[in-house]
Design a protein around this motif. Structure first.
Motif, PDB file in Angstrom:
ATOM      1  N   ALA A 188      -6.715 -63.421  -7.517  1.00  0.00           N
ATOM      2  CA  ALA A 188      -5.764 -63.412  -8.639  1.00  0.00           C
ATOM      3  C   ALA A 188      -4.793 -62.246  -8.539  1.00  0.00           C
ATOM      4  CB  ALA A 188      -6.530 -63.353  -9.956  1.00  0.00           C
ATOM      5  N   GLU A 229       2.780 -69.835 -15.936  1.00  0.00           N
ATOM      6  CA  GLU A 229       1.425 -69.492 -15.489  1.00  0.00           C
ATOM      7  C   GLU A 229       1.213 -69.999 -14.071  1.00  0.00           C
ATOM      8  OE1 GLU A 229      -3.277 -70.170 -16.629  1.00  0.00           O
ATOM      9  OE2 GLU A 229      -1.751 -71.401 -17.559  1.00  0.00           O
ATOM     10  N   PRO A 230       0.839 -69.167 -13.133  1.00  0.00           N
ATOM     11  CA  PRO A 230       0.616 -67.734 -13.335  1.00  0.00           C
ATOM     12  C   PRO A 230       1.939 -66.972 -13.424  1.00  0.00           C
ATOM     13  CG  PRO A 230       0.344 -68.274 -11.019  1.00  0.00           C
ATOM     14  CD  PRO A 230       0.549 -69.584 -11.741  1.00  0.00           C
ATOM     15  N   ILE A 265      -0.910 -59.187 -13.526  1.00  0.00           N
ATOM     16  CA  ILE A 265       0.081 -59.472 -14.553  1.00  0.00           C
ATOM     17  C   ILE A 265       0.291 -58.180 -15.336  1.00  0.00           C
ATOM     18  CG2 ILE A 265      -1.700 -60.249 -16.183  1.00  0.00           C
ATOM     19  CD1 ILE A 265       0.282 -62.203 -17.356  1.00  0.00           C
ATOM     20  N   LYS A 282     -11.797 -64.012 -16.059  1.00  0.00           N
ATOM     21  CA  LYS A 282     -10.880 -64.218 -17.177  1.00  0.00           C
ATOM     22  C   LYS A 282     -11.567 -64.126 -18.542  1.00  0.00           C
ATOM     23  CE  LYS A 282     -10.984 -69.306 -17.408  1.00  0.00           C
ATOM     24  NZ  LYS A 282     -10.130 -70.527 -17.380  1.00  0.00           N
ATOM     25  N   GLY A 323      -1.887 -65.310 -17.150  1.00  0.00           N
ATOM     26  CA  GLY A 323      -2.090 -64.642 -15.876  1.00  0.00           C
ATOM     27  C   GLY A 323      -2.923 -65.501 -14.948  1.00  0.00           C
ATOM     28  N   GLU A 324      -2.835 -65.214 -13.671  1.00  0.00           N
ATOM     29  CA  GLU A 324      -3.609 -65.957 -12.685  1.00  0.00           C
ATOM     30  C   GLU A 324      -5.079 -65.555 -12.764  1.00  0.00           C
ATOM     31  OE1 GLU A 324      -2.452 -67.463  -8.351  1.00  0.00           O
ATOM     32  OE2 GLU A 324      -2.668 -65.292  -8.447  1.00  0.00           O
ATOM     33  N   SER A 325      -5.966 -66.520 -12.525  1.00  0.00           N
ATOM     34  CA  SER A 325      -7.400 -66.228 -12.570  1.00  0.00           C
ATOM     35  C   SER A 325      -8.080 -66.737 -11.311  1.00  0.00           C
ATOM     36  CB  SER A 325      -8.045 -66.867 -13.807  1.00  0.00           C
ATOM     37  OG  SER A 325      -7.908 -68.280 -13.769  1.00  0.00           O
ATOM     38  N   GLY A 336      -6.252 -63.427 -17.355  1.00  0.00           N
ATOM     39  CA  GLY A 336      -6.691 -63.855 -16.038  1.00  0.00           C
ATOM     40  C   GLY A 336      -7.483 -62.797 -15.301  1.00  0.00           C
ATOM     41  N   GLU A 361       7.047 -69.694 -12.536  1.00  0.00           N
ATOM     42  CA  GLU A 361       6.244 -68.483 -12.381  1.00  0.00           C
ATOM     43  C   GLU A 361       7.045 -67.211 -12.140  1.00  0.00           C
ATOM     44  OE1 GLU A 361       5.451 -70.862  -8.459  1.00  0.00           O
ATOM     45  OE2 GLU A 361       5.967 -71.314 -10.524  1.00  0.00           O
ATOM     46  N   GLY A 393       3.432 -69.902  -7.184  1.00  0.00           N
ATOM     47  CA  GLY A 393       2.368 -70.121  -8.159  1.00  0.00           C
ATOM     48  C   GLY A 393       1.255 -71.013  -7.643  1.00  0.00           C
TER      49      GLY A 393
END
Length: 242
Positions: free
Chosen positions: A184, A157-158, A187, A216, A178-180, A212, A133, A23
């Motif tokens: 990224a 998160e993520p 998800i 985002k 979600g990852e941004s 994300g 994560e 993560g």
């Protein structure tokens, strides 16, 4: 004021961190710290993302008279090995004194958190959480469960993969996102729905922060047409009277 959806403000008596698990790969705080390092007026980040204690910021929450929900060390990790135990205790002393605020402490260092849990004073206004994560890091939840904090939460998160059949006993709140930003990772909706259903089944407040992606704002935070922004209840009498 913070732009982080699940808190009200941030307080950074410690900044900086080192990568620990998947993560961390695209850490937003690292990107921001390295950007701030180039700005002459941002002396707090003259060390970039190296772990740095800021004792002159310890008393800040005592000056905030109106109750706030405060994310502690949004730009670092309080339980990093390079933060002295004596300094961690100083941070906790301020949180103990500032009983009218609610402090949210989030860490990936569940081992050190667990090791120090009985050496710290856990007043009811201190919430503690761990970042998880993927399923390979599930032991962080087990360690968190043994911490004597009034509210224990997860920041998933993520979210990098499915989190099926988690043991959520003793957990009071779950945040998913979600990852941004650049790079990224994707998800999947079914991962989020599964976690949400586990929370509903166990009566745990569920907070969906974002989908994300590289933009985002465009992807938003609606989950099947609904905003999920549940949080644990805050006992205002404890805030006022300690």
């Amino acid at each position: 004021m913070s732009k982080i959806e699940w808190t009200g403000d941030t307080w950074n008596p410690v900044t900086g961190c080192t990568k620990l698990s998947p993560g961390c790969d695209n850490c937003y705080a690292e990107r921001m710290a390295n950007r701030l390092k180039t700005m002459e007026k941002q002396q707090r980040y003259r060390n970039g993302f190296e772990v740095t204690c800021h004792p002159d910021l310890l008393n800040i929450p005592l000056k905030w008279k109106k109750p706030k929900t405060v994310f502690v060390c949004s730009m670092g990790d309080l339980f990093h090995k390079n933060v002295p135990v004596s300094y961690i205790k100083s941070v906790f002393t301020i949180m103990n004194k500032a009983h009218w605020h609610t402090f949210q402490v989030l860490t990936k260092r569940s081992k050190r958190l667990h090791k120090l849990k009985d050496r710290l004073k856990w007043t009811d206004n201190i919430w503690v959480g761990v970042s998880v994560e993927n399923n390979n890091l599930i032991k962080r939840i087990d360690r968190l469960r043994e911490v004597p904090a009034n509210i224990k939460f997860l920041s998933i998160e993520p979210l990098l993969g499915p989190m099926r059949k988690m043991d959520l006993s003793g957990i009071d709140w779950v945040i998913v996102g979600g990852e941004s930003g650049p790079g990224a990772r994707p998800i999947e909706e079914k991962w989020v729905i599964n976690i949400k259903n586990q929370c509903v089944k166990n009566g745990i407040p569920f907070f969906f922060k974002q989908w994300g992606g590289t933009n985002k704002k465009k992807t938003g935070r609606l989950l099947r047409g609904k905003v999920w922004d549940q949080m644990p209840e805050i006992n205002d009498s404890l805030r006022l009277f300690g």
